[in-house]
Enzyme design. Sequence first.
Site, PDB file in Angstrom:
ATOM      1  N   LYS A 109       0.846  -1.203   0.000  1.00 30.29           N
ATOM      2  CA  LYS A 109       0.000   0.000   0.000  1.00 30.29           C
ATOM      3  C   LYS A 109       0.870   1.238   0.000  1.00 30.29           C
ATOM      4  O   LYS A 109       1.850   1.305   0.751  1.00 30.29           O
ATOM      5  CB  LYS A 109      -0.875   0.006   1.277  1.00 30.29           C
ATOM      6  CG  LYS A 109      -1.868   1.149   1.332  1.00 30.29           C
ATOM      7  CD  LYS A 109      -3.135   0.830   0.588  1.00 30.29           C
ATOM      8  CE  LYS A 109      -4.067   2.015   0.392  1.00 30.29           C
ATOM      9  NZ  LYS A 109      -3.700   2.863  -0.767  1.00 30.29           N
TER      10      LYS A 109
ATOM     11  N   LYS B 122       5.640   2.361  -2.556  1.00 32.27           N
ATOM     12  CA  LYS B 122       5.561   3.747  -3.020  1.00 32.27           C
ATOM     13  C   LYS B 122       5.899   3.781  -4.491  1.00 32.27           C
ATOM     14  O   LYS B 122       6.712   2.997  -4.978  1.00 32.27           O
ATOM     15  CB  LYS B 122       6.559   4.616  -2.251  1.00 32.27           C
ATOM     16  CG  LYS B 122       6.265   6.085  -2.338  1.00 32.27           C
ATOM     17  CD  LYS B 122       4.995   6.417  -1.594  1.00 32.27           C
ATOM     18  CE  LYS B 122       5.001   7.727  -0.917  1.00 32.27           C
ATOM     19  NZ  LYS B 122       4.112   7.784   0.231  1.00 32.27           N
TER      20      LYS B 122
ATOM     21  N   THR C 186      -5.666  13.058   6.340  1.00 37.19           N
ATOM     22  CA  THR C 186      -4.298  13.157   6.866  1.00 37.19           C
ATOM     23  C   THR C 186      -4.214  14.311   7.866  1.00 37.19           C
ATOM     24  O   THR C 186      -3.693  14.159   8.976  1.00 37.19           O
ATOM     25  CB  THR C 186      -3.275  13.330   5.723  1.00 37.19           C
ATOM     26  OG1 THR C 186      -3.580  12.389   4.695  1.00 37.19           O
ATOM     27  CG2 THR C 186      -1.858  13.119   6.201  1.00 37.19           C
TER      28      THR C 186
ATOM     29  N   GLY D 238      -1.176  20.203   4.949  1.00 36.20           N
ATOM     30  CA  GLY D 238      -0.960  21.379   5.801  1.00 36.20           C
ATOM     31  C   GLY D 238      -2.238  22.163   6.015  1.00 36.20           C
ATOM     32  O   GLY D 238      -2.542  22.592   7.133  1.00 36.20           O
ATOM     33  N   TYR D 239      -2.996  22.342   4.925  1.00 33.85           N
ATOM     34  CA  TYR D 239      -4.230  23.123   5.067  1.00 33.85           C
ATOM     35  C   TYR D 239      -5.208  22.445   6.028  1.00 33.85           C
ATOM     36  O   TYR D 239      -5.720  23.071   6.960  1.00 33.85           O
ATOM     37  CB  TYR D 239      -4.916  23.372   3.712  1.00 33.85           C
ATOM     38  CG  TYR D 239      -6.299  23.924   3.954  1.00 33.85           C
ATOM     39  CD1 TYR D 239      -6.458  25.197   4.505  1.00 33.85           C
ATOM     40  CD2 TYR D 239      -7.439  23.143   3.749  1.00 33.85           C
ATOM     41  CE1 TYR D 239      -7.716  25.687   4.839  1.00 33.85           C
ATOM     42  CE2 TYR D 239      -8.699  23.625   4.081  1.00 33.85           C
ATOM     43  CZ  TYR D 239      -8.830  24.897   4.628  1.00 33.85           C
ATOM     44  OH  TYR D 239     -10.064  25.360   4.971  1.00 33.85           O
TER      45      TYR D 239
ATOM     46  N   SER E 230      -7.687   5.570   3.585  1.00 33.85           N
ATOM     47  CA  SER E 230      -7.574   4.749   2.372  1.00 33.85           C
ATOM     48  C   SER E 230      -8.033   3.321   2.664  1.00 33.85           C
ATOM     49  O   SER E 230      -8.680   2.673   1.841  1.00 33.85           O
ATOM     50  CB  SER E 230      -6.122   4.701   1.883  1.00 33.85           C
ATOM     51  OG  SER E 230      -5.843   5.786   1.040  1.00 33.85           O
TER      52      SER E 230
HETATM   53  N1  GLU Z   1       0.489   9.113   0.277  1.00 35.14           N
HETATM   54  C1  GLU Z   1      -0.069   8.964   1.562  1.00 35.14           C
HETATM   55  C2  GLU Z   1       0.997   8.573   2.562  1.00 35.14           C
HETATM   56  O1  GLU Z   1       2.169   8.764   2.340  1.00 35.14           O
HETATM   57  C3  GLU Z   1      -1.264   8.027   1.581  1.00 35.14           C
HETATM   58  C4  GLU Z   1      -0.983   6.645   1.123  1.00 35.14           C
HETATM   59  C5  GLU Z   1      -2.224   5.785   0.929  1.00 35.14           C
HETATM   60  O2  GLU Z   1      -3.321   6.270   1.183  1.00 35.14           O
HETATM   61  O3  GLU Z   1      -2.049   4.653   0.500  1.00 35.14           O
HETATM   62  O4  GLU Z   1       0.699   8.121   3.636  1.00 35.14           O
END
Ligand code: GLU
Length: 438
Positions: A67, A103, A197, A230-231, A365
């Site tokens: 993921k 990633k 987030t 950030g926002y 997610s």
């Molecule tokens: N890119 C986000 C992170 O670094 C979310 C990753 C996701 O939802 O799989 O955590």
Amino acid sequence: MENPYQDAIKQLEEARPYLDAPADMVEQLKFPKRFIRKLLSVKMDDGKIRKFPAFRSQHNDARGPFKGGIRYHPQVNEAEMKALSLWMTWKCAVVGIPFGGAKGGVVVDPKTLSSGELERLSRAYMRVFAPYFGAWKDVPAPDLNTNAQIMAWMVDEYQKIQSQKSKVKSQNDESPYAVITGKPVALGGSLGREEATGFGGSIILKLLAAKLGLKKRHATIAIQGFGNVGYWFAHFADKAGFTVVAAGDSKGAVSVPKGLNPQLTLACKEEKGKIASCYCVGSVCDLRHGKAISDDELLTLDVDVLVPAAMEGVIGIHNVQSVRAKAIIEMANGPVTEAAAVVLRKKGVVLVPDILANAGGVTASYFEWVQNLSGYYWTKTLVFERLGEIMEAAFAAVWELAQEKKVDLHTAAYILAVQRVADAMMLRGHRAEGKGNF
Ligand code: GLU
């Protein structure tokens, strides 16, 4: 800049003395299980074909499917991809969601592309990596410079590939939406994913403030990076009663000692192109009540909590001595380098690591993936409620472990995460596989 992958390995080494895991397993965890390099061919608006290097680093899938997001940035490189994939594995483990870590990225400056070029690039990425993706294999999502629209193009491309395959092989994916998360709500996305987030980070802020005895209205927060993360962090921190006294983007920052209004600041940033040109209070947007400062100044402000929410490596050996914040909440991935973290520890600065602080995004997610697999969609209230529960439990577990082992929060989060991954590998009957598959 310090190498993020070397940092990721050092972080693992720091947890090693506290782990109950065979040495060869910890060694294996330093490397991605699979690292895929491709070259995307994209037709540009002028008819020419341009090539873009693209990657997917699949680190570990012992606890569930790989993921992690896909980023578009000119500085994307292999070391960064590997580091970020390790961090995803630990992040999912810290919050206890059933995923591994991965990633992806493309070496591109998306701001130089037209919308059509961006769409063709995103579809090309999905085409070449589709064999590695799947709801039970590897589930990508947005990251730096990618968003719900890009996920929509990608899921559409994936579904096209699936339907072409099914004509030939009478095979189909039972849950075609669950292959990717961070989608628009109209295409199987989850309510609350966009804010998740920042929302998760604000929960961590509240819990930390309570532990450190910070009084909300008087607690000052500086946020570096005013994108999605950030926002929304600023929004929820402000709503919870904290005072956001500074915010910045890649073009500069503003300092507003009385506290800024996140919503008006965002509207002004969108209108004027950069935060440094605005300060807003009430309905007024101008420079009168605050002053423009540089991004570097923001990082060294005398605040209670500093929140780097943009890129990795912004607090490094070059500026760590000037950091005056009491605590740092890492909302970006890897914003504090390992060398800087060592200095902060000595200075007594509390550092909440990214793998805990920004895990709200991947947790939402996970909720999206669950909703796609079950076909039952939740209300935003339910998403936030469950996200809150998970973030609170993860913070409490890390805090307790830190007390028990007499280590800082950063090390405690790593011990907790790596041990969970190691346990899953042991239950699977771990065998040393050598140094990953390159
Ligand atoms: N890119 C986000 C992170 O670094 C979310 C990753 C996701 O939802 O799989 O955590």
